[in-house]
Structures are given as structure tokens and as C-alpha cells.
Design an enzyme around this catalytic site. Structure first.
Site, short mmCIF file in Angstrom:
data_model
loop_
_atom_site.label_atom_id
_atom_site.label_comp_id
_atom_site.label_asym_id
_atom_site.label_seq_id
_atom_site.Cartn_x
_atom_site.Cartn_y
_atom_site.Cartn_z
N TRP A 156 7.04 -65.34 -76.88
CA TRP A 156 6.69 -65.58 -78.29
C TRP A 156 7.88 -65.35 -79.23
O TRP A 156 7.80 -65.74 -80.40
CB TRP A 156 5.54 -64.65 -78.72
CG TRP A 156 5.79 -63.20 -78.39
CD1 TRP A 156 5.32 -62.54 -77.28
CD2 TRP A 156 6.59 -62.26 -79.11
NE1 TRP A 156 5.78 -61.24 -77.28
CE2 TRP A 156 6.56 -61.04 -78.40
CE3 TRP A 156 7.31 -62.31 -80.30
CZ2 TRP A 156 7.24 -59.89 -78.82
CZ3 TRP A 156 8.00 -61.17 -80.72
CH2 TRP A 156 7.96 -59.99 -79.98
N ASN A 157 8.96 -64.70 -78.76
CA ASN A 157 9.98 -64.29 -79.73
C ASN A 157 10.85 -65.45 -80.23
O ASN A 157 11.34 -65.43 -81.35
CB ASN A 157 10.84 -63.14 -79.19
CG ASN A 157 11.56 -63.47 -77.92
OD1 ASN A 157 11.24 -64.44 -77.25
ND2 ASN A 157 12.54 -62.65 -77.57
N LYS A 180 3.00 -73.00 -69.89
CA LYS A 180 2.02 -72.11 -70.56
C LYS A 180 2.81 -71.30 -71.57
O LYS A 180 3.58 -70.42 -71.23
CB LYS A 180 1.39 -71.19 -69.50
CG LYS A 180 -0.02 -70.70 -69.78
CD LYS A 180 -0.16 -69.75 -70.94
CE LYS A 180 0.57 -68.44 -70.73
NZ LYS A 180 0.65 -67.62 -71.96
N PRO A 181 2.65 -71.64 -72.88
CA PRO A 181 3.40 -70.89 -73.90
C PRO A 181 2.72 -69.55 -74.17
O PRO A 181 1.56 -69.35 -73.82
CB PRO A 181 3.30 -71.80 -75.12
CG PRO A 181 2.02 -72.54 -74.95
CD PRO A 181 1.79 -72.69 -73.47
N ALA A 182 3.43 -68.68 -74.86
CA ALA A 182 2.88 -67.35 -75.20
C ALA A 182 1.64 -67.52 -76.06
O ALA A 182 1.58 -68.39 -76.94
CB ALA A 182 3.93 -66.56 -75.95
N SER A 237 8.59 -59.83 -69.61
CA SER A 237 8.84 -58.45 -69.17
C SER A 237 9.22 -58.40 -67.68
O SER A 237 8.84 -59.27 -66.89
CB SER A 237 7.59 -57.60 -69.40
OG SER A 237 6.60 -57.96 -68.46
N GLU A 258 14.16 -64.40 -66.72
CA GLU A 258 14.95 -63.81 -67.80
C GLU A 258 14.09 -62.67 -68.35
O GLU A 258 13.14 -62.90 -69.08
CB GLU A 258 15.25 -64.90 -68.84
CG GLU A 258 16.46 -64.59 -69.68
CD GLU A 258 16.07 -64.14 -71.06
OE1 GLU A 258 15.89 -62.90 -71.23
OE2 GLU A 258 15.94 -65.00 -71.95
N LEU A 259 14.43 -61.45 -67.92
CA LEU A 259 13.50 -60.32 -68.11
C LEU A 259 14.04 -59.32 -69.13
O LEU A 259 14.94 -59.61 -69.89
CB LEU A 259 13.24 -59.67 -66.75
CG LEU A 259 12.82 -60.66 -65.65
CD1 LEU A 259 12.65 -59.98 -64.31
CD2 LEU A 259 11.54 -61.40 -66.04
N CYS A 292 15.61 -60.21 -76.43
CA CYS A 292 15.93 -59.53 -75.15
C CYS A 292 17.36 -58.99 -75.13
O CYS A 292 17.63 -58.02 -74.44
CB CYS A 292 15.79 -60.50 -73.99
SG CYS A 292 14.14 -61.11 -73.82
N GLU A 390 12.87 -50.76 -73.84
CA GLU A 390 13.27 -51.68 -74.90
C GLU A 390 12.39 -51.44 -76.13
O GLU A 390 11.17 -51.57 -76.03
CB GLU A 390 12.99 -53.10 -74.41
CG GLU A 390 14.15 -54.01 -74.36
CD GLU A 390 13.74 -55.39 -73.82
OE1 GLU A 390 12.75 -55.52 -73.09
OE2 GLU A 390 14.45 -56.34 -74.16
N GLU A 467 20.20 -69.72 -67.85
CA GLU A 467 19.72 -70.78 -68.75
C GLU A 467 20.89 -71.20 -69.63
O GLU A 467 21.70 -70.36 -70.03
CB GLU A 467 18.57 -70.25 -69.59
CG GLU A 467 17.36 -69.96 -68.71
CD GLU A 467 16.10 -69.67 -69.49
OE1 GLU A 467 16.18 -69.08 -70.57
OE2 GLU A 467 15.02 -70.05 -69.01
C1 SIN Z 1 15.69 -63.84 -75.70
O1 SIN Z 1 15.39 -62.95 -76.45
O2 SIN Z 1 15.16 -63.93 -74.59
C2 SIN Z 1 16.67 -64.94 -76.05
C3 SIN Z 1 17.59 -64.60 -77.10
C4 SIN Z 1 18.67 -65.63 -77.31
O3 SIN Z 1 18.57 -66.80 -76.95
O4 SIN Z 1 19.68 -65.23 -77.87
#
Ligand code: SIN
Length: 488
Positions: A156-157, A180-182, A237, A258-259, A292, A390, A467
Site C-alpha cells: 500500500w505504501n 492482488k493489490p493491497a 513484510s 522485497e521485504l 522499506c 521497522e 526490481e
Molecule cells: C518500498 O518502500 O518498498 C519502495 C521504495 C522505493 O521505491 O524507493
């Protein structure tokens, strides 16, 4: 407040399966994190919808993988053009459902589009290899082939950017997608899929189903159990990432995970302090700290600690917190009540164990239910929750250090390894520390690292796979060795 877009049809409230929008009986409320008000309802899907999406993606793969790369690239390029043509609308949609300020929402659209454009271009450069044969009369090739149906589970971020950097390379490589989106932010994803359809992505190639937190396992289990899904790409997560890895083992799917991160940000005594403060502001307070790669642990050399803290507090206190609807806002609400509770727990825990609160440290209830003041803590130590978990919020937690070897050990003393940052002017130290840090990403004298052309991803329990960049395209392919004989 009504959501008014130039193109009202960008607000979709149905799943998109096999080229058709389809509703479900049970629905999920999408709410504005700034006010808690209902924006709209989307399907609360289950196994039936997940299965239908997979069936469509599986059928479409047989033809999409054969579409010439140049044609796939043209479709992806059109998608990029449409996304940028609707930047304002998409930015508003992101801000409304996710809460980030409008300028950041629009910025995220451009960031998402940069992945779509880049991978569209790379579709035509997915070259294999011709390898010198080991015996005469043979030709040896390595072909890059699309891996098959990809299941993309997005967070969702960054509701636009994360989906773009998963779906664009998948389509470029010739894969088909179930997504499947958040549950908190499905609207941006549905709008992006709507535009992809308009750009000419054929029916079945890109399918999306929305689901509540409670029903998500039902959807994802269908994809995990089915051997036709050949890859899972997930941002979220570490707990969920490990679950997906375990559950993918039976069908040996490829995974990009990507955790979680617990990024260190080190300010050495030879650093340019103003630049270091700029770096913290860019990396820590972007998206209200809900990133993240957000610095979670600031380590500041004892000699510069006071000066750095003063400069940082001045900048943090000048941040304007408010709803996305106010163009002056720089920090919006957190995504939901759980997020604010976690931030509050971290700050209270740190203060109760002896950290000093220099700035902020409270909910901003007058603004709405999910606001938290940008906060600076000093005297943080490794026993505190904000050092081991985090925080995912606008809290800069500072610890002091005296020497390079100790701070590098402390920075690496975490199961996570996504990003790390440090500021120094000493070129020898720069390369020593960059190589010693156990993370997938290192920012040296720079806090804003994201780029479609660079490989983004972690090591250790921050996951694997990349990515962005050519690495992020290769992750959607397998390599086929082809050997032709009898050529003498
Ligand atoms: C993320 O928070 O997973 C991605 C952040 C970013 O693309 O800089």
C-alpha cells in the site's frame, strides 16, 4: 469530500479478469486514511475469482509470449503515455486512498511511469547469447524465455510504483499476470490496469482481483498451490515473504521478495552535515517514513551529534503535517490505526528506556485519526523496539558512535539488509564502508536512491530478486540452453 477526477471512469470498483470488469457480492470498503470516510467499495474476492484470473492468465500466456517484442514494447509504451497523460488524476487517487501529499502522489505517478517506459524499451533488448561450441559441428545458444504466469502481490505504501515495477517487466518479458493489490489501496492499481487495457494489453494478459486482509490468504493460496503460476513477486513484510517462500516450495516457483528493512544511516565526523540532514529529510520523511528503505537507525558520530541534532530538529519542526487536500502538506496521515499504534509504541518504549525526545512524539488528533508528529529521538540503543523493528513512520531515532569499526558492526547487526546510507568525505573510508555494509543498496552522501535503471532489492531477511534495471527484467525469464548438432 467527493473525489473529483477529470476522468471519473478511472475509479473502478470491480475485478478485471480476462478483459472484463466483474463485481462480486461481498465487498471491501476503501477509506480515506485522513478522515476514515468511505471512498468506494471494491470486490472482496476469494478462491473463485483467483482461479478465474489464473485460468485467464494461463490461456493468454500461450499467445502473449509469441507477440513480437517490438509489438509488446509499443503497447507498454502506450500504457506509459496514458499513465503520464492522467498524472493529475492518478496522483489524486493515490493521495486520497494512501494519504501522501498531492505533490508526492503526482511524483509517484511519474516514478511508476519511469518503470513502465524503461521496461517497455528493454522488451526489445531481451537478448540471449551465442556461446562458442565445445565441439565442432555444433551451435550453442542461451535463450531468455518468459517464465509464465506471474502472481504479483503489491503493498500500500507506493500503490502505483510497486505495481508498475512488477507488471511492466513481466509484460515486457512476455509473461502474463495475476495481481492482488493491497487491501488499503486497491483503487490506484485498478486505474492502472484500466489504462493498460486501454493501451492495448490483450484480454487475460493482465488480471487483477481485490480482497480484504481476511480473504487474501484464500486468493493467494489458489496461486501458491497451482503449478501454472511460475513466479511470485511480493513486496511486504518478512513474515509474509517467508510464508510465500515455504508455500511455493512444492511447485518450486521463482520468487522475488522485497521485504522489510531496518536501514542504518551513518553520519561520520567528516561528513558535510547540511548534506546529511538533506539526506535524512529525503530518505526518512518521504511518504511519512512509510518506505522499506527509510532510515530506521541513525548513527551519528559523537563529535558532531549536537550540531547534527540541532540542524535536523530545525528541519523536522518546519515540516507541515496535514491532509493531501492541503497543497502545503508535506507529511500526510499514516495508512491506518495499526500503523499509528506501532509508531506510538516505539516512541514510548524508547523514552521509557532512556532515549531523549527532541521533537514531536505525539499523535496529532486535531488533524484526524491517523496523524503522528514528525519526531526526533536521541540516545537510542539496540535494545529498543525502534532499533530492532521497522518503525515505518516519521520518527528519526538517533544513536551515538565513536569509531568506524563499531558502527559498521552495529549497522550490520540486524537480520535485515535492504538499504544503508552513510555520509563521509573520506574516499578511503567511503569504499571501506560501502563494501562492509551487508545490504542490497548503499547510498553514499545521497538519500534519494530510487531509479528505474538501478537494481532495487535486499540481502539476508530483506529478501532476494531485484526490481528495476536489466536484473529486474531477467527475474521474469528463465534461460534455455539450446544445442544444435550435426552441422559439420
Ligand atoms: C518500498 O518502500 O518498498 C519502495 C521504495 C522505493 O521505491 O524507493
Amino acid at each position: 469530500m467527493p473525489l473529483t477526477l477529470q476522468r471519473a471512469d478511472l475509479v473502478r470498483s470491480a475485478n478485471f479478469i480476462a478483459g472484463r470488469w466483474s463485481a462480486t457480492e461481498s465487498t471491501l470498503d476503501v477509506t480515506d486514511p485522513a478522515t476514515g470516510e468511505l471512498i468506494t467499495r471494491v470486490p472482496d474476492s476469494g478462491a473463485a475469482e483467483a482461479g478465474a484470473a489464473l485460468e485467464a492468465a494461463h490461456r493468454a500466456f500461450a499467445t502473449w509470449k509469441k507477440v513480437p517484442a517490438k509489438q509488446r514494447a509499443a503497447i507498454i509504451k502506450r500504457w506509459n503515455d496514458l499513465v503520464m497523460a492522467h498524472q493529475d488524476d492518478l496522483g489524486k487517487l493515490i493521495s486520497r486512498e494512501q494519504g501522501k501529499p498531492l505533490a508526492e502522489g503526482k511524483g509517484e505517478v511519474a516514478y511508476a511511469a519511469s518503470y513502465i517506459e524503461w521496461f517497455g524499451e528493454e522488451a526489445t533488448r531481451l537478448n540471449g547469447e551465442v556461446i562458442p561450441a565445445h565441439v565442432s559441428g555444433r551451435k550453442v545458444f542461451a535463450l531468455k524465455e518468459p517464465i509464465g504466469v506471474v502472481a504479483a502481490i503489491t503493498p500500500w505504501n507506493f500503490p502505483a510504483a510497486m505495481i508498475a515495477r512488477k507488471i511492466a517487466p513481466a509484460l515486457a518479458a512476455g509473461c502474463t499476470v495475476v495481481c492482488k493489490p493491497a487491501e488499503d489501496t486497491p483503487l490506484t492499481s485498478l486505474a492502472l490496469v484500466h489504462l493498460a487495457n486501454e493501451a492495448g494489453v490483450p484480454p487475460g494478459v493482465l488480471n487483477i482481483v481485490t480482497a480484504s486482509r481476511e480473504r487474501t490468504p484464500e486468493v493467494v493460496d489458489v496461486w501458491l498451490d497451482d503449478s501454472r503460476v511460475r513466479k511470485i513477486t511480493f513486496t511486504g513484510s518478512t513474515l509474509v515473504g517467508k510464508h510465500l517462500a515455504r508455500r511455493s516450495a512444492d511447485t518450486l516457483k521463482k520468487l522475488s521478495l522485497e521485504l522489510g528493512g531496518n536501514a542504518p544511516f551513518i553520519v561520520f565526523d567528516d561528513a558535510d552535515l547540511d548534506a546529511a540532514v538533506d539526506g535524512v529529510m529525503a530518505a526518512k520523511f518521504r511518504n511519512g517514513g512509510q518506505t522499506c528503505v527509510s532510515p530506521n537507525r541513525l548513527f551519528v558520530h559523537r563529535k558532531v551529534q549536537e550540531a547534527f541534532a540541532q540542524k535536523l530538529c530545525a528541519r523536522v519542526e518546519a515540516l507541515k503535517v496535514g491532509p493531501a487536500s492541503d497543497p502545503a502538506s508535506q507529511i500526510g496521515p499514516m495508512i491506518n490505526a495499526r500503523a499509528v499504534e506501532k509508531i506510538e509504541r516505539h516512541v514510548q518504549d524508547a523514552v521509557s528506556r532512556g532515549a531523549k525526545l527532541l521533537s514531536g512524539g505525539e499523535r496529532l488528533t486535531a488533524l484526524g485519526p491517523n496523524y503522528y508528529a514528525p519526531t526526533v529521538l536521541m540516545g537510542v540503543d539496540p535494545s529498543m523496539a525502534c532499533s530492532c523493528e521497522e518503525t515505518f513512520g516519521p520518527v528519526a531515532s538517533m544513536a551515538v558512535f565513536d569509531d568506524e569499526a563499531t558502527v559498521v558492526t552495529q549497522a550490520n547487526d540486524t537480520p535485515f539488509g535492504l538499504a544503508a546510507y552513510f555520509y563521509s568525505q573520506d574516499v578511503r573510508r567511503i569504499w571501506r564502508v560501502a563494501e562492509a555494509l551487508e545490504t542490497g543498496i548503499v547510498g553514499i552522501n545521497e538519500g534519494a536512491l530510487a531509479s528505474e535503471a538501478a537494481p532495487f532489492g535486499g540481502v539476508k531477511e530483506s529478501g532476494y530478486g531485484r526490481e528495476g534495471s536489466t536484473h529486474g527484467l531477467d527475474d521474469y525469464t528463465h534461460v534455455k540452453y539450446v544445442c544444435q548438432g550435426q552441422l559439420d
